[in-house]
Design a protein around this motif. Structure first.
Motif, PDB file in Angstrom:
ATOM      1  N   GLY A   1       2.752  22.831 -21.319  1.00 24.83           N
ATOM      2  CA  GLY A   1       3.957  23.183 -20.567  1.00 24.83           C
ATOM      3  C   GLY A   1       4.713  21.975 -20.072  1.00 24.83           C
ATOM      4  N   ARG A   2       3.994  21.040 -19.481  1.00 24.71           N
ATOM      5  CA  ARG A   2       4.688  19.861 -18.955  1.00 24.71           C
ATOM      6  C   ARG A   2       5.207  18.982 -20.098  1.00 24.71           C
ATOM      7  NH1 ARG A   2       0.138  17.335 -15.165  1.00 24.71           N
ATOM      8  NH2 ARG A   2      -0.382  19.546 -14.991  1.00 24.71           N
ATOM      9  N   TYR A   3       4.449  18.891 -21.213  1.00 19.93           N
ATOM     10  CA  TYR A   3       4.954  18.112 -22.341  1.00 19.93           C
ATOM     11  C   TYR A   3       6.239  18.731 -22.883  1.00 19.93           C
ATOM     12  CZ  TYR A   3       5.491  15.990 -26.893  1.00 19.93           C
ATOM     13  OH  TYR A   3       6.027  15.341 -27.974  1.00 19.93           O
ATOM     14  N   ALA A   4       6.299  20.050 -22.934  1.00 21.39           N
ATOM     15  CA  ALA A   4       7.497  20.718 -23.442  1.00 21.39           C
ATOM     16  C   ALA A   4       8.733  20.348 -22.635  1.00 21.39           C
ATOM     17  CB  ALA A   4       7.298  22.230 -23.428  1.00 21.39           C
ATOM     18  N   ALA A   5       8.537  19.994 -21.370  1.00 18.67           N
ATOM     19  CA  ALA A   5       9.670  19.605 -20.524  1.00 18.67           C
ATOM     20  C   ALA A   5      10.318  18.314 -20.999  1.00 18.67           C
ATOM     21  CB  ALA A   5       9.210  19.444 -19.077  1.00 18.67           C
ATOM     22  N   THR A   6       9.574  17.495 -21.748  1.00 21.82           N
ATOM     23  CA  THR A   6      10.112  16.207 -22.198  1.00 21.82           C
ATOM     24  C   THR A   6      10.987  16.341 -23.431  1.00 21.82           C
ATOM     25  OG1 THR A   6       8.281  15.643 -23.699  1.00 21.82           O
ATOM     26  CG2 THR A   6       7.990  15.122 -21.369  1.00 21.82           C
ATOM     27  N   VAL A   7      10.831  17.447 -24.162  1.00 20.30           N
ATOM     28  CA  VAL A   7      11.547  17.616 -25.426  1.00 20.30           C
ATOM     29  C   VAL A   7      12.987  18.041 -25.142  1.00 20.30           C
ATOM     30  CG1 VAL A   7      11.618  18.817 -27.641  1.00 20.30           C
ATOM     31  CG2 VAL A   7       9.408  18.255 -26.587  1.00 20.30           C
ATOM     32  N   GLY A   8      13.928  17.167 -25.452  1.00 25.48           N
ATOM     33  CA  GLY A   8      15.327  17.460 -25.220  1.00 25.48           C
ATOM     34  C   GLY A   8      15.773  17.291 -23.785  1.00 25.48           C
ATOM     35  N   ALA A   9      14.947  16.672 -22.956  1.00 27.14           N
ATOM     36  CA  ALA A   9      15.322  16.459 -21.556  1.00 27.14           C
ATOM     37  C   ALA A   9      16.508  15.503 -21.461  1.00 27.14           C
ATOM     38  CB  ALA A   9      14.140  15.900 -20.768  1.00 27.14           C
ATOM     39  N   VAL A  10      17.348  15.726 -20.466  1.00 27.02           N
ATOM     40  CA  VAL A  10      18.518  14.883 -20.246  1.00 27.02           C
ATOM     41  C   VAL A  10      18.069  13.476 -19.840  1.00 27.02           C
ATOM     42  CG1 VAL A  10      20.614  14.553 -18.874  1.00 27.02           C
ATOM     43  CG2 VAL A  10      19.910  16.868 -19.568  1.00 27.02           C
ATOM     44  N   ALA A  11      18.641  12.476 -20.474  1.00 20.94           N
ATOM     45  CA  ALA A  11      18.264  11.091 -20.187  1.00 20.94           C
ATOM     46  C   ALA A  11      18.684  10.687 -18.783  1.00 20.94           C
ATOM     47  CB  ALA A  11      18.899  10.150 -21.206  1.00 20.94           C
ATOM     48  N   THR A  12      17.770  10.051 -18.075  1.00 17.31           N
ATOM     49  CA  THR A  12      18.022   9.462 -16.765  1.00 17.31           C
ATOM     50  C   THR A  12      17.310   8.113 -16.741  1.00 17.31           C
ATOM     51  OG1 THR A  12      16.038  10.397 -15.735  1.00 17.31           O
ATOM     52  CG2 THR A  12      18.071  11.742 -15.660  1.00 17.31           C
ATOM     53  N   PRO A  13      17.658   7.226 -15.817  1.00 12.11           N
ATOM     54  CA  PRO A  13      16.940   5.945 -15.762  1.00 12.11           C
ATOM     55  C   PRO A  13      15.429   6.110 -15.636  1.00 12.11           C
ATOM     56  CG  PRO A  13      18.948   5.817 -14.463  1.00 12.11           C
ATOM     57  CD  PRO A  13      18.821   7.248 -14.888  1.00 12.11           C
ATOM     58  N   ALA A  14      14.989   7.070 -14.815  1.00 11.42           N
ATOM     59  CA  ALA A  14      13.552   7.271 -14.623  1.00 11.42           C
ATOM     60  C   ALA A  14      12.888   7.767 -15.901  1.00 11.42           C
ATOM     61  CB  ALA A  14      13.301   8.258 -13.486  1.00 11.42           C
ATOM     62  N   LEU A  15      13.528   8.703 -16.581  1.00 20.23           N
ATOM     63  CA  LEU A  15      12.958   9.227 -17.819  1.00 20.23           C
ATOM     64  C   LEU A  15      13.003   8.173 -18.920  1.00 20.23           C
ATOM     65  CD1 LEU A  15      11.691  11.651 -19.213  1.00 20.23           C
ATOM     66  CD2 LEU A  15      14.001  12.411 -19.840  1.00 20.23           C
ATOM     67  N   ASP A  16      14.078   7.413 -18.982  1.00 18.35           N
ATOM     68  CA  ASP A  16      14.182   6.348 -19.982  1.00 18.35           C
ATOM     69  C   ASP A  16      13.080   5.311 -19.793  1.00 18.35           C
ATOM     70  OD1 ASP A  16      16.368   7.575 -21.088  1.00 18.35           O
ATOM     71  OD2 ASP A  16      17.852   6.219 -20.198  1.00 18.35           O
ATOM     72  N   ALA A  17      12.799   4.967 -18.538  1.00 17.62           N
ATOM     73  CA  ALA A  17      11.762   3.969 -18.263  1.00 17.62           C
ATOM     74  C   ALA A  17      10.392   4.493 -18.675  1.00 17.62           C
ATOM     75  CB  ALA A  17      11.764   3.617 -16.778  1.00 17.62           C
ATOM     76  N   ALA A  18      10.123   5.759 -18.372  1.00 21.52           N
ATOM     77  CA  ALA A  18       8.839   6.346 -18.758  1.00 21.52           C
ATOM     78  C   ALA A  18       8.736   6.451 -20.274  1.00 21.52           C
ATOM     79  CB  ALA A  18       8.681   7.720 -18.106  1.00 21.52           C
ATOM     80  N   GLY A  19       9.825   6.841 -20.922  1.00 19.95           N
ATOM     81  CA  GLY A  19       9.832   6.952 -22.374  1.00 19.95           C
ATOM     82  C   GLY A  19       9.658   5.616 -23.055  1.00 19.95           C
ATOM     83  N   ALA A  20      10.201   4.563 -22.444  1.00 14.98           N
ATOM     84  CA  ALA A  20      10.076   3.229 -23.027  1.00 14.98           C
ATOM     85  C   ALA A  20       8.618   2.795 -23.100  1.00 14.98           C
ATOM     86  CB  ALA A  20      10.879   2.228 -22.204  1.00 14.98           C
ATOM     87  N   ARG A  21       7.822   3.213 -22.139  1.00 13.21           N
ATOM     88  CA  ARG A  21       6.398   2.864 -22.153  1.00 13.21           C
ATOM     89  C   ARG A  21       5.675   3.558 -23.301  1.00 13.21           C
ATOM     90  NH1 ARG A  21       4.064   4.374 -16.617  1.00 13.21           N
ATOM     91  NH2 ARG A  21       2.243   3.277 -17.444  1.00 13.21           N
ATOM     92  N   VAL A  22       6.082   4.788 -23.597  1.00 16.05           N
ATOM     93  CA  VAL A  22       5.516   5.501 -24.740  1.00 16.05           C
ATOM     94  C   VAL A  22       5.860   4.770 -26.034  1.00 16.05           C
ATOM     95  CG1 VAL A  22       5.611   7.632 -26.089  1.00 16.05           C
ATOM     96  CG2 VAL A  22       5.519   7.741 -23.592  1.00 16.05           C
ATOM     97  N   VAL A  23       7.138   4.407 -26.163  1.00 20.12           N
ATOM     98  CA  VAL A  23       7.596   3.721 -27.365  1.00 20.12           C
ATOM     99  C   VAL A  23       6.892   2.371 -27.516  1.00 20.12           C
ATOM    100  CG1 VAL A  23       9.592   2.633 -28.468  1.00 20.12           C
ATOM    101  CG2 VAL A  23       9.819   4.886 -27.399  1.00 20.12           C
TER     102      VAL A  23
END
Length: 200
Positions: free
Chosen positions: A98-120
Motif C-alpha cells: 500500500g505505501r509503495y503504491a503511493a510512490t507510483v505517479g506521486a507529484v514531485a516535491t523537493p522531499a520526494l525528489d530527495a528520497a527518490g534520488a537515494r533510490v536512484v
C-alpha cells in the motif's frame, strides 16, 4: 481513547499501516482517524487534506525503500549487488504494497525528489559494476526498476497461478538481468568503458 502526542509523522505512519492492510486506493481520512482513535477533524491539524496525506505517505515509503536498498547493497558489486537490490525491492514491495503504491505517479516535491534520488543512487551503484555506457544508464535503470516492480506487483496481487516455485522464478529473473547487463557492457569500446566502481 484518543492517542496523546498526535503529530504529522504519527498520522502518516498510521496511514501507511492502513494502506498496507486495505490497499492504497482504499485509504481515507476516516480510516486513519479510526486507527488513531481520534475524530476525523483532528487529523486536519496535521495534514490539510487527503492529497497531502498521500504525498506524505509517498515520501515515507520512498525514504524507507531507499534505506532498504542502500543497506542491502552496501559492500557488494556485480551480480551480488544486483541480487541484493532485487531481493530488497521485492521484499519491500510485497511487505508494504500500500505505501509503495503511493510512490507510483506521486507529484514531485523537493522531499520526494530527495528520497527518490537515494533510490536512484543505489541502483546506479549496482549498474556501475556492469560498466554500463553512461548514455544508456537511464534505460538500464528503467529496465531494472520496471522488471523488479512488475514481478513484485504481480506476486502481491497473486498473479502467479502456475505451480512453479515463485522464489526459483525470481532467482531466474536475477540471472536473466545479470546476463543482459553483462552483455550490454561488452558492446562498449575500450575507450568508452569505465572501470568498475564498488558500492559507496
Amino acid at each position: 481513547m484518543p492517542r496523546a502526542g498526535l503529530d504529522r509523522a504519527t498520522v502518516i505512519a498510521a496511514a501507511a499501516e492502513v494502506a498496507d492492510e486495505r490497499g492504497f486506493g482504499q485509504l481515507t481520512m476516516s480510516l486513519v482517524a479510526e486507527r488513531l482513535g481520534v475524530r476525523t477533524p483532528s487529523l486536519y491539524k496535521h495534514v490539510d487534506n487527503l492529497a497531502e496525506l498521500h504525498q506524505g505517505l509517498a515520501v515515507l515509503a520512498m525514504t524507507e525503500f531507499g534505506d532498504a536498498l542502500r543497506d542491502a547493497t552496501q559492500g557488494y558489486a556485480g551480480r551480488d549487488a544486483l541480487a541484493a537490490a532485487a531481493r530488497a525491492m521485492r521484499s519491500y514491495l510485497t511487505g508494504h504494497p500500500g505505501r509503495y503504491a503511493a510512490t507510483v505517479g506521486a507529484v514531485a516535491t523537493p522531499a520526494l525528489d530527495a528520497a527518490g534520488a537515494r533510490v536512484v543512487e543505489s541502483l546506479a551503484a549496482v549498474l556501475r559494476g556492469y560498466r554500463i555506457d553512461p548514455a544508456e544508464q537511464t534505460h538500464a535503470l528503467r529496465t531494472l526498476r520496471s522488471t523488479l516492480h512488475g514481478f513484485a506487483t504481480l506476486q502481491t496481487a497473486h498473479g502467479f497461478q502456475w505451480d512453479a516455485d515463485t522464489d526459483q522464478s525470481f532467482e531466474w529473473l536475477i540471472d536473466f538481468l545479470d546476463r543482459g547487463l553483462r552483455r550490454s557492457s561488452r558492446h562498449l569500446s575500450p575507450a568508452r568503458t569505465a572501470p568498475p566502481v564498488g558500492i559507496d
